[in-house]
Write an enzyme that holds these catalytic residues in place. Structure first.
Site, PDB file in Angstrom:
ATOM      1  N   GLY C  42      -5.463   2.391  10.766  1.00  0.00           N
ATOM      2  CA  GLY C  42      -5.427   3.227   9.567  1.00  0.00           C
ATOM      3  C   GLY C  42      -6.376   4.395   9.746  1.00  0.00           C
ATOM      4  N   LEU C  43      -6.702   5.050   8.652  1.00  0.00           N
ATOM      5  CA  LEU C  43      -7.605   6.200   8.762  1.00  0.00           C
ATOM      6  C   LEU C  43      -8.873   5.820   9.517  1.00  0.00           C
ATOM      7  CD1 LEU C  43      -7.280   7.871   5.292  1.00  0.00           C
ATOM      8  CD2 LEU C  43      -6.532   8.740   7.494  1.00  0.00           C
ATOM      9  N   GLY C  45      -9.519   3.040  11.499  1.00  0.00           N
ATOM     10  CA  GLY C  45      -9.311   2.565  12.862  1.00  0.00           C
ATOM     11  C   GLY C  45      -8.833   3.654  13.809  1.00  0.00           C
ATOM     12  N   ARG C 330     -11.323   5.034 -13.375  1.00  0.00           N
ATOM     13  CA  ARG C 330     -10.215   4.089 -13.309  1.00  0.00           C
ATOM     14  C   ARG C 330     -10.470   2.817 -14.088  1.00  0.00           C
ATOM     15  NH1 ARG C 330      -8.643   4.816  -6.957  1.00  0.00           N
ATOM     16  NH2 ARG C 330      -7.674   6.840  -7.296  1.00  0.00           N
ATOM     17  N   GLU C 424     -11.919   0.428   4.349  1.00  0.00           N
ATOM     18  CA  GLU C 424     -11.864  -0.425   3.160  1.00  0.00           C
ATOM     19  C   GLU C 424     -12.327  -1.847   3.471  1.00  0.00           C
ATOM     20  OE1 GLU C 424      -8.145  -0.171   1.067  1.00  0.00           O
ATOM     21  OE2 GLU C 424      -8.694  -1.713  -0.381  1.00  0.00           O
TER      22      GLU C 424
HETATM   23  C1  LIG Z   1      -0.759   3.548  -3.090  1.00  0.00           C
HETATM   24  C2  LIG Z   1      -2.159   3.918  -2.716  1.00  0.00           C
HETATM   25  C3  LIG Z   1      -2.638   5.193  -2.936  1.00  0.00           C
HETATM   26  C4  LIG Z   1      -3.923   5.552  -2.570  1.00  0.00           C
HETATM   27  N1  LIG Z   1      -4.351   6.817  -2.805  1.00  0.00           N
HETATM   28  C5  LIG Z   1      -5.591   7.174  -2.423  1.00  0.00           C
HETATM   29  C6  LIG Z   1      -6.047   8.500  -2.628  1.00  0.00           C
HETATM   30  O1  LIG Z   1      -5.316   9.333  -3.168  1.00  0.00           O
HETATM   31  N2  LIG Z   1      -7.289   8.828  -2.224  1.00  0.00           N
HETATM   32  C7  LIG Z   1      -8.102   7.927  -1.610  1.00  0.00           C
HETATM   33  O2  LIG Z   1      -9.209   8.297  -1.244  1.00  0.00           O
HETATM   34  N3  LIG Z   1      -7.714   6.652  -1.411  1.00  0.00           N
HETATM   35  C8  LIG Z   1      -6.468   6.258  -1.799  1.00  0.00           C
HETATM   36  N4  LIG Z   1      -6.065   4.967  -1.604  1.00  0.00           N
HETATM   37  C9  LIG Z   1      -6.950   4.030  -0.886  1.00  0.00           C
HETATM   38  C10 LIG Z   1      -6.859   4.302   0.592  1.00  0.00           C
HETATM   39  O3  LIG Z   1      -5.554   4.648   0.961  1.00  0.00           O
HETATM   40  C11 LIG Z   1      -7.243   3.101   1.417  1.00  0.00           C
HETATM   41  O4  LIG Z   1      -8.401   2.539   0.921  1.00  0.00           O
HETATM   42  C12 LIG Z   1      -7.528   3.500   2.856  1.00  0.00           C
HETATM   43  O5  LIG Z   1      -6.429   4.205   3.370  1.00  0.00           O
HETATM   44  C13 LIG Z   1      -7.816   2.303   3.716  1.00  0.00           C
HETATM   45  O6  LIG Z   1      -7.809   2.726   5.068  1.00  0.00           O
HETATM   46  P1  LIG Z   1      -8.248   1.725   6.207  1.00  0.00           P
HETATM   47  O7  LIG Z   1      -8.157   2.472   7.484  1.00  0.00           O
HETATM   48  O8  LIG Z   1      -9.564   1.156   5.856  1.00  0.00           O
HETATM   49  O9  LIG Z   1      -7.230   0.534   6.172  1.00  0.00           O
HETATM   50  P2  LIG Z   1      -5.603   0.565   6.295  1.00  0.00           P
HETATM   51  O10 LIG Z   1      -5.091   1.956   6.238  1.00  0.00           O
HETATM   52  O11 LIG Z   1      -5.151  -0.401   5.286  1.00  0.00           O
HETATM   53  O12 LIG Z   1      -5.335   0.049   7.736  1.00  0.00           O
HETATM   54  C14 LIG Z   1      -5.454  -1.292   8.047  1.00  0.00           C
HETATM   55  C15 LIG Z   1      -5.072  -1.414   9.494  1.00  0.00           C
HETATM   56  O13 LIG Z   1      -5.474  -2.676   9.966  1.00  0.00           O
HETATM   57  C16 LIG Z   1      -4.411  -3.316  10.604  1.00  0.00           C
HETATM   58  N5  LIG Z   1      -4.591  -4.743  10.392  1.00  0.00           N
HETATM   59  C17 LIG Z   1      -4.872  -5.373   9.240  1.00  0.00           C
HETATM   60  N6  LIG Z   1      -5.012  -6.695   9.468  1.00  0.00           N
HETATM   61  C18 LIG Z   1      -4.801  -6.880  10.788  1.00  0.00           C
HETATM   62  C19 LIG Z   1      -4.804  -8.018  11.636  1.00  0.00           C
HETATM   63  N7  LIG Z   1      -5.071  -9.236  11.162  1.00  0.00           N
HETATM   64  N8  LIG Z   1      -4.525  -7.834  12.944  1.00  0.00           N
HETATM   65  C20 LIG Z   1      -4.265  -6.597  13.440  1.00  0.00           C
HETATM   66  N9  LIG Z   1      -4.267  -5.503  12.691  1.00  0.00           N
HETATM   67  C21 LIG Z   1      -4.534  -5.646  11.383  1.00  0.00           C
HETATM   68  C22 LIG Z   1      -3.153  -2.768   9.987  1.00  0.00           C
HETATM   69  O14 LIG Z   1      -2.106  -2.860  10.916  1.00  0.00           O
HETATM   70  C23 LIG Z   1      -3.577  -1.325   9.748  1.00  0.00           C
HETATM   71  O15 LIG Z   1      -3.350  -0.585  10.932  1.00  0.00           O
HETATM   72  C24 LIG Z   1      -4.770   4.595  -1.977  1.00  0.00           C
HETATM   73  C25 LIG Z   1      -4.314   3.303  -1.754  1.00  0.00           C
HETATM   74  C26 LIG Z   1      -3.019   2.946  -2.147  1.00  0.00           C
HETATM   75  C27 LIG Z   1      -2.558   1.540  -1.952  1.00  0.00           C
END
Ligand SMILES: Cc1cc2nc3c(=O)[nH]c(=O)nc-3n(C[C@H](O)[C@H](O)[C@H](O)COP(=O)(O)OP(=O)(O)OC[C@H]3O[C@@H](n4cnc5c(N)ncnc54)[C@H](O)[C@@H]3O)c2cc1C
Ligand code: HEM
Ligand code: HEM
Ligand code: SF4
Ligand code: F3S
Ligand code: FES
Lengths: 225, 258, 636
Positions: C42-43, C45, C330, C424
């Site tokens: 995700g963002l 990683g 929120r 997150e």
């Molecule tokens: C609908 C929606 C709208 C949003 N809008 C906003 C916004 O406008 N502004 C804002 O700031 N935030 C927003 N958020 C929050 C934000 O999008 C997320 O908090 C953020 O993108 C999380 O990014 P991340 O990289 O931490 O995790 P994620 O993007 O959730 O990535 C998780 C990664 O981990 C991998 N993964 C997970 N578990 C495993 C496992 N066991 N084994 C291997 N891989 C695994 C997945 O494949 C994925 O690649 C929104 C969230 C949602 C749901």
């Protein structure tokens, strides 16, 4: 690989060759169609035109030389065009080894879907056409340099005239999609003019096909003899 | 509402597949197409049968995971709508629905409705990026981008990489996907330095992956859930022609060229 | 356990600068010798993997989707904050810092938040350079909007697809590194456990989701970027695959879990419509900039909204919070919607309220409204079949984001040396409530600009004896993972995984959702335990282990949710105060606002695993506020 090699190897590159040779062929059919209209000025006019085709460029060029130049360009274009068409067709066939039970058509046109067979038909037509009106071997009473006579003789046979008309229909479709497709392939697009591209393709295709058809039709109808 | 589904079942890449007929007696018109598959799967599990494998994740039409051919239409009958956002409202009671996977040599089948779209990733890896090492960026407003360009770039950038364009194309061509990325990056000032090397590499990879040639049918645009326009295909061809026929001098759009 | 936050000395504005100087550097030649595992694309990683590979580390990156580009971050709509102050409306690093600490209801670590605000500025530069097509003004400058209650316009956006565009930017940087061989990407691969060798995190055990094969990967350090756990509620705005598995299994190996009860409920989502619904769809918060929230004044008013005159509408947010109106944070907006509906004032007596654009369309004209919200309106219409230009949207709160996560220090390292947690998945920056558009900011800050430094600091100092995948410790973990999978497949019960997940979700939503109370939480804990036992007796997982088996994937995740849910309730039960998104009915002001208890609860709760069903051990990280002064949040 160098970028120029990429052009000859890539599918887009081959599409470009197809488009460029297609344009040559387009220009030829337009000119040919225009030339054919001399037919309506009577035997003398069109015979003169036929002669002109062979004497044009004199004294620099000898008798028939200009014509041969054109012929060579045409032959090369047709060969390249067919080769390119054949190779992209093969690539596209290979790209979907397992087909769908059904795949709906939404945007595509009949013309677009018949490009390949259309091309083959056109090719077959040209072969017959040359035997008929250029070499005369397929013509009931061929007289060299008397196209008027040759055409009347040939199109007097209704099946021939009709098959010519069918070929023109196929050609019309091929040109219609070919011209639009060529615009895309050559990257000729602009938000302001895009909406005219299909219209232009249609107009060109219909004018050429209709112009050609005029001759067999008028002979078949008995207006000209 | 009652629906009759014919779903493509195939245990694995080598196994032979076929359509299997299922009936869903009572589906609410308000559920999405994937929820219909969930429902069907629940009933299969209840009958101790193996559920249908299909890709999905966001169920909001943005991740590009989902995608099946529904009655001959990738993502189904509704324009600009992914399978996960397609609701049963767009079907009639008692309708027969045929569900097939994307079919293309470059998208080998994994199981049932799941295919392997990693070819798209490899196309991006070959050049679908702007080289901007972390930390090396100038102030974001140091480079102005005319609104017209950035809006157009955004139109192209909306591609979700679902592969419906390939699935819909009579030639199984990936041209729309590649055109979208080439246009997105090529329209922005930041994308200029690699503009021509990018398009050459991406086009070569696209061919190497075994996608077909574009003969301008326009089916891709009709199937694209983001309505990406075929105008971008002309743009791709234009950039590609420039890059190959009249190569601009090194440096101008060639950095990183092989 | 004593928690060392490792916050550097000095004035808050200089901490990060100073720390960057004090951290050990790895010389370029040696970076190549160090291998790093990043779980998640995700963002957080993707940006981390790309940036560390650029530095020369050997990175392997894992995700369960078929392509890194599909990580859940792709779904973020509204925007990303940054203290650029381009609009010149008085924003600054300090104000973003202040707003974030206050918005988090004084339950976050000041030093981290300040660093986040400082870095926010670089993020926008980085993304613009990558070709992220942010919204622009006619002059070509970047456009900003005010978002989620902020009184300055500091939010950058790309139509309604900000997360998509930011993720594609990071994905493209990652792809470039994959192409160059700097990153080895493992899509469709799920992490099922971490490998701890003499106290250090040295690798992970994964399952290839296509072949079902279990294998181990070892490295010098492990970075978890696996996102949030909102799906513990089954119905949430998260992607279906989002899970707690990675962080939970790390927790079971010794990483402390912080503030699990801080779960954010987003106010503007499309209401639940039926039993077969598989997820909830968010309508971006930006809609509250121009949309007005209301319910009919009269209970059971069954008239169509158009027929209800203004006098008979209750624009309750504008009424209760004159100065913030529809833009209250929120947690407040969500709770008020719940109150209204609990009082039977919801539309048709149900759980939904109106979000009305009638006045916006009047004021701005349909074209401007379309320009701002066009694609959101389309999405709404696709799902509900109603046209928001004509009839007001119907919305209701839904689980959306989880502030809680694995505890990390200032270097984003968990309590297991070498195990770093970003995005997150960690608990770091948002306290008890996250401000809109701040998660994208945090994910990218962690990935682009924090972890690349702090990982170097770790590998430069840590003693890292060689480990191989054939070592006994590694084999042991592998065996346990294989065992667990066998067990799930062997149960061969009667109920589907989803059935159990729905049941758990409904319970958590009722007892540990928008508002909580002792009795409810205590009963929830018992119920979760009972359910968990039934799950292990009665779940039916179809198919085989050595195959693409989506039921098995879900089963593993739900099994972890069952264990995690209990900790979540424990935490909610223990925190006898209301703060941010955590609302305990027993602790509220007379007018129903959250009532913090700073004397007793001004700390981070970090829980240590003590065995399934056994009471977890609590460690506390006290929170000091030297810069932002503790105050009751007021948006009146
Ligand atoms: C609908 C929606 C709208 C949003 N809008 C906003 C916004 O406008 N502004 C804002 O700031 N935030 C927003 N958020 C929050 C934000 O999008 C997320 O908090 C953020 O993108 C999380 O990014 P991340 O990289 O931490 O995790 P994620 O993007 O959730 O990535 C998780 C990664 O981990 C991998 N993964 C997970 N578990 C495993 C496992 N066991 N084994 C291997 N891989 C695994 C997945 O494949 C994925 O690649 C929104 C969230 C949602 C749901
Ligand atoms: C001689 C036999 C011919 C064959 C086998 C043939 C075949 C084809 C095929 C398969 C295509 C590709 C379809 C597509 O790109 O959409 C094509 C394109 C085209 N053809 Fe032909 N064709 C033939 C003759 C002609 C003639 C006589 C003309 C002109 C009157 C012509 C003009 C074009 C044009 C303009 C294109 C468009 C190229 C492009 O799409 O970029 N072709 N042809
Ligand atoms: C009804 C329509 C047509 C008529 C009446 C017609 C007529 C003729 C005549 C009379 C000639 C001989 C000219 C001469 O020898 O002096 C000729 C030559 C030729 N025509 Fe046509 N033609 C028609 C359509 C076409 C079409 C559609 C094509 C191509 C797609 C075509 C391609 C040619 C070619 C290649 C020659 C040989 C030119 C040369 O090298 O001598 N013709 N045609
Ligand atoms: S271009 Fe459209 S159809 Fe093709 S991958 Fe992108 S979004 Fe899907
Ligand atoms: S459908 Fe296929 S042929 Fe071209 S225009 Fe689209 S890729
Ligand atoms: S599931 Fe994400 S686009 Fe359909």
């Amino acid at each position: 690989m160098s970028s120029t090699q990429s052009l000859t190897r890539s599918l887009i590159g081959r599409k470009v060759l197809m488009a460029v040779t297609g344009v040559v062929l387009l220009l030829f059919v337009l000119a040919h169609m225009a030339g054919n209209l001399h037919f309506f000025e009577g035997p003398k006019a069109i015979a003169d035109y036929a002669l002109f085709l062979r004497t044009v460029g004199a004294p620099v060029l000898g008798y028939g030389q200009a014509l041969w130049i054109v012929r060579i360009v045409l032959i090369v274009s047709v060969l390249v065009h067919i080769w390119a068409a054949w190779s992209v067709t093969r690539a596209s066939r290979a790209a979907r080894p397992v087909g769908y039970k059904q795949l709906e058509k939404v945007e595509t046109t009949y013309a677009a879907r018949t490009m390949r067979w259309g091309g083959v038909i056109i090719f077959a037509f040209v072969v017959f056409h040359l035997l008929d009106l250029t070499f005369g071997s397929a013509n009931p009473s061929y007289v060299h340099l008397d196209p008027y006579h040759n055409m009347v003789a040939s199109f007097g046979r209704w099946p021939v005239a009709v098959s010519y008309l069918i070929a023109m229909g196929v050609l019309c479709l091929h040109m219609y999609h070919g011209i639009y497709s060529g615009f895309q392939t050559l990257g000729l697009n602009h938000p302001r003019y895009n909406r005219f591209r299909r219209g232009l393709a249609g107009a060109y295709a219909i004018i050429v096909a209709a112009g050609f058809a005029a001759v067999p039709v008028s002979i078949l109808a008995g207006w000209m003899r | 509402m009652k629906l009759v589904l014919h779903v493509w079942r195939q245990a694995g890449p080598q196994a032979k597949g076929d359509f299997v007929r299922y009936e869903v007696p009572d589906a609410s018109p308000d559920i999405s197409f994937l929820e219909l598959l969930d429902l069907l799967n629940e009933s299969l599990i209840a009958r101790r049968m193996e559920p249908i494998a299909f890709d999905h994740d966001c169920r909001e039409g943005i991740c590009g995971s989902c995608g099946v051919v529904i009655n001959g239409r990738p993502h189904g009958p509704q324009r600009h709508t992914t399978a996960c956002q397609l609701h049963l409202r767009s079907f009639q009671d008692g309708q027969e629905i045929w569900v097939e996977p994307w079919r293309a040599k470059a998208f080998p089948l994994v199981k049932d409705l799941v295919v392997d779209r990693s070819a798209f990733d490899r196309v991006i890896q070959s050049g679908g990026f702007i080289t901007a090492r972390t930390g090396s960026a100038p102030d974001a407003n140091a480079v102005l981008v005319p609104k017209r360009d950035s809006d157009l770039a955004m139109d192209a950038a909306q591609c979700i990489g679902c592969g419906a364009c390939v699935a819909a194309c009579p030639n199984a061509s990936a041209t729309l996907f590649v055109a979208a990325k080439v246009s997105h990056l090529g329209l922005l000032p930041q994308g200029q330095p690699e503009r021509y090397s990018r398009v050459v590499k991406m086009v070569e990879t696209m061919d190497a992956e075994g996608f077909g040639a574009c003969t301008n049918h326009g089916e891709c645009m009709a199937a694209c859930p983001k309505g990406i326009s075929v105008d971008f295909i002309a743009r791709l061809n234009r950039d590609y022609l420039k890059a190959t026929l009249a190569p601009p001098p090194e440096g101008a759009g060639w950095s990183g060229a092989a | 356990m004593e928690l060392k936050s490792a916050v550097p000395e000095g004035p808050i504005a200089e901490k990060w600068e100073r720390h960057r100087f004090e951290m050990k550097l790895v010389n370029p030649a040696n970076k190549r010798k160090h291998s790093i595992i990043v779980v998640g694309s995700g963002l957080a990683g993707a940006s981390a993997a790309a940036s560390m590979a650029e530095l020369g580390y050997q990175v392997s990156c894992f995700c369960f989707q078929d392509s890194p580009r599909r990580a859940h971050s792709i779904a973020a709509q509204g925007g990303i904050n940054a203290a650029k102050n381009y609009p010149n409306d008085g924003d600054s690093v300090y104000r973003l810092f202040y707003d974030t600490v206050k918005g988090g209801d004084f339950r976050s670590r000041e030093a981290n938040v300040y660093r986040l605000a400082q870095i926010s500025v670089q993020i926008i530069d980085q993304c613009a350079a990558q070709g992220v097509p942010f919204a622009r003004e006619y002059g070509g400058l970047l456009a900003n909007r005010s978002f989620g209650g902020a009184q300055v316009s500091r939010t950058f956006y790309a139509r309604g697809q900000t997360g998509q565009q930011l993720l594609l930017g990071a994905y493209q940087a990652l792809s470039r590194q994959i192409g160059l061989g700097g990153v080895k990407m493992h899509p469709r691969t799920e992490m099922l456990d971490i490998i701890v060798v003499n106290g250090q995190a040295r690798g992970i055990v994964v399952r290839d989701l296509v072949s079902g094969q279990i294998s181990s990967h070892v490295a010098d350090a492990v970075v978890l970027a696996t996102g949030g756990y909102s799906n513990v509620y089954f119905l949430s705005t998260n992607a279906k695959g989002c899970n707690v598995t990675a962080t939970w299994r790390a927790h079971k190996r010794g990483a402390l879990f912080a503030n699990p009860c801080y779960t954010q409920i987003h106010p503007t989502c499309i209401p639940v419509h039926g039993d077969h619904q598989s997820k909830l769809t968010l309508m971006s918060e930006s809609l509250r900039n121009d949309g007005r929230v209301w319910v009919p004044k009269a209970k059971g008013d069954s008239r169509s909204p158009a027929q209800i005159p203004d006098a008979e509408r209750d624009y309750y947010l504008e009424r209760m919070y004159p100065s913030f109106g529809n833009l209250v944070p929120r947690d407040v907006a969500s709770r008020r919607a719940k109150d209204m509906c609990d009082d039977g004032l919801g539309i048709g007596g149900g759980h939904q309220v109106y979000l009305d654009f009638r006045d916006a369309v009047k004021r701005l004209g349909p074209t401007v409204v379309a320009e701002r919200y066009g694609n959101l309106f389309e999405m709404y219409q696709r799902i509900t079949g109603e046209d928001p230009y004509q009839v007001p949207m119907r919305i209701y709160p839904a689980p959306h984001y989880t502030m809680g996560g694995l505890w990390v220090d200032y270097n984003l390292m968990s309590t297991i040396p070498g195990l770093h947690v970003i995005g997150e998945a960690n608990f770091s920056d948002h306290g008890a409530n996250r401000l809109g558009a701040s998660a994208l900011m945090q994910g990218l800050a962690d990935g682009y600009f924090v972890i690349p430094y702090t990982i170097g600091n770790y590998v430069a100092q840590a003693k890292l004896p060689p480990v191989s995948t054939s070592d006994p410790e590694v084999k042991k973990v592998e065996a346990e993972v294989t065992e667990k999978i066998k067990k799930l497949l062997a149960i061969n019960g009667t109920k589907s995984v989803d059935a159990f997940h729905r049941e758990l979700g409904r319970l958590m939503w009722d007892q540990c959702g928008m508002s909580r109370n002792r009795a409810g939480l205590e009963s929830a804990i018992d119920k979760v335990r009972a359910m968990r036992e039934r799950f292990w007796k009665d779940v039916f997982v179809a198919g085989a282990g050595e195959d693409l088996n989506q039921s098995l994937e879900k089963a593993g995740r739900v099994a972890d949710f069952f264990e995690f849910a209990e900790l979540m309730c424990e935490d909610a039960l223990h925190r006898e105060e209301s703060c941010g998104a955590h609302f305990r009915e027993e602790y509220q002001t007379p007018d129903g606002e959250a009532k913090r208890d700073d004397a007793r609860f001004s700390f981070v709760s970090a829980w240590e695993f003590a065995g399934v069903g056994a009471a977890p051990k609590l460690s506390k990280e006290p929170l000091e506020f030297d810069y932002v002064h503790l105050a009751q949040r007021s948006y009146k």
